[in-house]
Scaffold this motif. Structure first.
Motif, PDB file in Angstrom:
ATOM      1  N   GLU A 125       0.820  -1.221   0.000  1.00  0.00           N
ATOM      2  CA  GLU A 125       0.000   0.000   0.000  1.00  0.00           C
ATOM      3  C   GLU A 125       0.850   1.266   0.000  1.00  0.00           C
ATOM      4  O   GLU A 125       0.320   2.365  -0.148  1.00  0.00           O
ATOM      5  N   TYR A 126       2.165   1.131   0.163  1.00  0.00           N
ATOM      6  CA  TYR A 126       3.031   2.306   0.255  1.00  0.00           C
ATOM      7  C   TYR A 126       2.934   3.182  -0.998  1.00  0.00           C
ATOM      8  O   TYR A 126       2.789   4.397  -0.896  1.00  0.00           O
ATOM      9  N   GLY A 127       3.035   2.588  -2.171  1.00  0.00           N
ATOM     10  CA  GLY A 127       2.958   3.366  -3.415  1.00  0.00           C
ATOM     11  C   GLY A 127       1.628   4.073  -3.572  1.00  0.00           C
ATOM     12  O   GLY A 127       1.596   5.302  -3.778  1.00  0.00           O
ATOM     13  N   PRO A 128       0.509   3.339  -3.470  1.00  0.00           N
ATOM     14  CA  PRO A 128      -0.791   4.011  -3.596  1.00  0.00           C
ATOM     15  C   PRO A 128      -1.018   5.095  -2.531  1.00  0.00           C
ATOM     16  O   PRO A 128      -1.566   6.155  -2.832  1.00  0.00           O
ATOM     17  N   LEU A 129      -0.581   4.850  -1.289  1.00  0.00           N
ATOM     18  CA  LEU A 129      -0.752   5.872  -0.253  1.00  0.00           C
ATOM     19  C   LEU A 129       0.123   7.086  -0.553  1.00  0.00           C
ATOM     20  O   LEU A 129      -0.306   8.228  -0.356  1.00  0.00           O
ATOM     21  N   GLY A 130       1.339   6.856  -1.042  1.00  0.00           N
ATOM     22  CA  GLY A 130       2.200   7.982  -1.431  1.00  0.00           C
ATOM     23  C   GLY A 130       1.542   8.828  -2.504  1.00  0.00           C
ATOM     24  O   GLY A 130       1.591  10.057  -2.461  1.00  0.00           O
ATOM     25  N   ASP A 131       0.895   8.167  -3.459  1.00  0.00           N
ATOM     26  CA  ASP A 131       0.198   8.904  -4.512  1.00  0.00           C
ATOM     27  C   ASP A 131      -0.982   9.690  -3.960  1.00  0.00           C
ATOM     28  O   ASP A 131      -1.184  10.857  -4.323  1.00  0.00           O
ATOM     29  N   ILE A 132      -1.772   9.078  -3.076  1.00  0.00           N
ATOM     30  CA  ILE A 132      -2.908   9.781  -2.465  1.00  0.00           C
ATOM     31  C   ILE A 132      -2.409  11.008  -1.711  1.00  0.00           C
ATOM     32  O   ILE A 132      -2.975  12.108  -1.827  1.00  0.00           O
ATOM     33  N   THR A 133      -1.345  10.847  -0.941  1.00  0.00           N
ATOM     34  CA  THR A 133      -0.815  11.954  -0.138  1.00  0.00           C
ATOM     35  C   THR A 133      -0.299  13.075  -1.034  1.00  0.00           C
ATOM     36  O   THR A 133      -0.644  14.245  -0.848  1.00  0.00           O
ATOM     37  N   ALA A 134       0.499  12.724  -2.028  1.00  0.00           N
ATOM     38  CA  ALA A 134       1.043  13.733  -2.941  1.00  0.00           C
ATOM     39  C   ALA A 134      -0.074  14.460  -3.684  1.00  0.00           C
ATOM     40  O   ALA A 134      -0.069  15.697  -3.778  1.00  0.00           O
ATOM     41  N   LEU A 155       1.655  22.859  -1.789  1.00  0.00           N
ATOM     42  CA  LEU A 155       3.084  22.808  -2.087  1.00  0.00           C
ATOM     43  C   LEU A 155       3.446  24.062  -2.876  1.00  0.00           C
ATOM     44  O   LEU A 155       2.945  24.281  -3.973  1.00  0.00           O
ATOM     45  N   ASP A 156       4.327  24.869  -2.320  1.00  0.00           N
ATOM     46  CA  ASP A 156       4.653  26.155  -2.926  1.00  0.00           C
ATOM     47  C   ASP A 156       5.212  26.055  -4.340  1.00  0.00           C
ATOM     48  O   ASP A 156       5.032  26.953  -5.143  1.00  0.00           O
ATOM     49  N   PHE A 157       5.904  24.964  -4.620  1.00  0.00           N
ATOM     50  CA  PHE A 157       6.536  24.833  -5.921  1.00  0.00           C
ATOM     51  C   PHE A 157       5.886  23.753  -6.779  1.00  0.00           C
ATOM     52  O   PHE A 157       6.483  23.241  -7.708  1.00  0.00           O
ATOM     53  N   GLY A 158       4.647  23.392  -6.430  1.00  0.00           N
ATOM     54  CA  GLY A 158       3.905  22.405  -7.204  1.00  0.00           C
ATOM     55  C   GLY A 158       4.676  21.107  -7.347  1.00  0.00           C
ATOM     56  O   GLY A 158       5.241  20.598  -6.392  1.00  0.00           O
ATOM     57  N   GLU A 159       4.713  20.579  -8.554  1.00  0.00           N
ATOM     58  CA  GLU A 159       5.369  19.286  -8.790  1.00  0.00           C
ATOM     59  C   GLU A 159       6.883  19.374  -8.625  1.00  0.00           C
ATOM     60  O   GLU A 159       7.549  18.348  -8.571  1.00  0.00           O
ATOM     61  N   ASN A 160       7.443  20.568  -8.545  1.00  0.00           N
ATOM     62  CA  ASN A 160       8.884  20.728  -8.339  1.00  0.00           C
ATOM     63  C   ASN A 160       9.243  20.893  -6.865  1.00  0.00           C
ATOM     64  O   ASN A 160      10.413  21.085  -6.532  1.00  0.00           O
ATOM     65  N   ASP A 161       8.257  20.832  -5.991  1.00  0.00           N
ATOM     66  CA  ASP A 161       8.497  21.009  -4.567  1.00  0.00           C
ATOM     67  C   ASP A 161       9.274  19.809  -4.006  1.00  0.00           C
ATOM     68  O   ASP A 161       8.918  18.661  -4.249  1.00  0.00           O
ATOM     69  N   GLU A 162      10.349  20.080  -3.257  1.00  0.00           N
ATOM     70  CA  GLU A 162      11.159  19.013  -2.655  1.00  0.00           C
ATOM     71  C   GLU A 162      10.324  18.139  -1.718  1.00  0.00           C
ATOM     72  O   GLU A 162      10.577  16.940  -1.599  1.00  0.00           O
ATOM     73  N   TYR A 163       9.361  18.735  -1.047  1.00  0.00           N
ATOM     74  CA  TYR A 163       8.551  17.999  -0.073  1.00  0.00           C
ATOM     75  C   TYR A 163       7.692  16.931  -0.747  1.00  0.00           C
ATOM     76  O   TYR A 163       7.297  15.965  -0.107  1.00  0.00           O
ATOM     77  N   LEU A 164       7.430  17.081  -2.045  1.00  0.00           N
ATOM     78  CA  LEU A 164       6.619  16.107  -2.757  1.00  0.00           C
ATOM     79  C   LEU A 164       7.248  14.712  -2.650  1.00  0.00           C
ATOM     80  O   LEU A 164       6.546  13.718  -2.436  1.00  0.00           O
ATOM     81  N   GLY A 165       8.560  14.635  -2.748  1.00  0.00           N
ATOM     82  CA  GLY A 165       9.250  13.353  -2.611  1.00  0.00           C
ATOM     83  C   GLY A 165       9.063  12.744  -1.234  1.00  0.00           C
ATOM     84  O   GLY A 165       8.901  11.527  -1.092  1.00  0.00           O
ATOM     85  N   GLU A 166       9.069  13.587  -0.203  1.00  0.00           N
ATOM     86  CA  GLU A 166       8.838  13.106   1.165  1.00  0.00           C
ATOM     87  C   GLU A 166       7.415  12.563   1.314  1.00  0.00           C
ATOM     88  O   GLU A 166       7.200  11.548   1.967  1.00  0.00           O
ATOM     89  N   LEU A 167       6.461  13.248   0.711  1.00  0.00           N
ATOM     90  CA  LEU A 167       5.069  12.811   0.788  1.00  0.00           C
ATOM     91  C   LEU A 167       4.871  11.460   0.104  1.00  0.00           C
ATOM     92  O   LEU A 167       4.098  10.628   0.561  1.00  0.00           O
ATOM     93  N   LYS A 175       9.920   5.093   3.588  1.00  0.00           N
ATOM     94  CA  LYS A 175      10.839   5.813   4.483  1.00  0.00           C
ATOM     95  C   LYS A 175      10.131   6.182   5.783  1.00  0.00           C
ATOM     96  O   LYS A 175      10.685   6.011   6.876  1.00  0.00           O
ATOM     97  N   ARG A 176       8.903   6.675   5.667  1.00  0.00           N
ATOM     98  CA  ARG A 176       8.143   7.032   6.872  1.00  0.00           C
ATOM     99  C   ARG A 176       7.866   5.804   7.716  1.00  0.00           C
ATOM    100  O   ARG A 176       7.989   5.829   8.940  1.00  0.00           O
ATOM    101  N   ALA A 177       7.492   4.699   7.069  1.00  0.00           N
ATOM    102  CA  ALA A 177       7.143   3.477   7.795  1.00  0.00           C
ATOM    103  C   ALA A 177       8.353   2.886   8.521  1.00  0.00           C
ATOM    104  O   ALA A 177       8.193   2.198   9.527  1.00  0.00           O
ATOM    105  N   ALA A 178       9.549   3.171   8.037  1.00  0.00           N
ATOM    106  CA  ALA A 178      10.754   2.661   8.691  1.00  0.00           C
ATOM    107  C   ALA A 178      11.080   3.446   9.959  1.00  0.00           C
ATOM    108  O   ALA A 178      11.796   2.950  10.831  1.00  0.00           O
ATOM    109  N   ALA A 179      10.528   4.665  10.076  1.00  0.00           N
ATOM    110  CA  ALA A 179      10.876   5.536  11.200  1.00  0.00           C
ATOM    111  C   ALA A 179       9.699   5.876  12.112  1.00  0.00           C
ATOM    112  O   ALA A 179       9.893   6.498  13.152  1.00  0.00           O
ATOM    113  N   ALA A 180       8.493   5.497  11.719  1.00  0.00           N
ATOM    114  CA  ALA A 180       7.287   5.846  12.482  1.00  0.00           C
ATOM    115  C   ALA A 180       6.200   4.839  12.118  1.00  0.00           C
ATOM    116  O   ALA A 180       6.460   3.851  11.444  1.00  0.00           O
TER     117      ALA A 180
END
Length: 168
Positions: A12-21, A30-42, A47-52
């Motif tokens: 479910e990680y991929g589909p949830l990442g897509d829903i979140t993004a 996201l201030d920079f739309g699809e170029n926003d660095e945070y998009l990758g984190e979302l 990565k999130r599941a490994a730490a939380a």
């Protein structure tokens, strides 16, 4: 059919990442739309599941949304102090909005915080424009903590995140 909240499974990680993004992009958060660095984190749910704890909301086999619950600090915590849990990256698919999914995810985080030994409070950061999320938080007893508001991108003055907390 009821909404089920449970830990995310690797498939479910991929589909949830897509829903979140998509939720953040479609809501203009996201201030920079699809170029926003945070998009990758979302998108990087693994990565999130490994730490939380990453939780998903399902109705039947339909993935409706998810949230990251940070029980006690670590690399996924933005503002949590000792004795505090944190909620991050709450997102609900556009098709599932207005059906109680966001509230169910937040309630599940509150329940997890209450079950975490030594946890006295749950905190979160949110953007000013996330008004529907603010209503959920306030309905569940969270209160604004303006003294903790912060800016994740210091060179951009207009990105101050609002903070809320719930004392358990």
């Amino acid at each position: 059919m009821d909404i089920v909240i449970r830990p995310a499974e690797p498939g479910e990680y991929g589909p949830l990442g897509d829903i979140t993004a998509h939720a953040y992009l479609q809501d203009g958060l996201l201030d920079f739309g699809e170029n926003d660095e945070y998009l990758g984190e979302l998108k990087d749910v693994a990565k999130r599941a490994a730490a939380a704890e990453v939780l998903v909301a399902l109705r039947g086999d339909e993935l409706l949304g998810g949230v990251t619950f940070v029980p006690s600090g670590g690399p996924m915590a933005d503002i949590a102090r000792p004795g505090e849990a944190e909620i991050r990256m709450l997102a609900v698919s556009r098709a599932a909005r207005g059906r109680g999914v966001g509230e169910a995810l937040v309630r599940s985080c509150v329940d997890r915080a209450r079950a975490t030994e030594g946890c006295v409070r749950i905190v979160l950061s949110t953007q000013r424009t996330m008004r529907s999320a603010h209503r959920i938080y306030e309905r569940l007893g969270f209160v604004r903590t303006p003294e903790r508001d912060w800016n994740p991108v210091p060179h951009l003055d207009d990105i101050t995140l609002l903070t809320y907390e719930l004392t358990l």
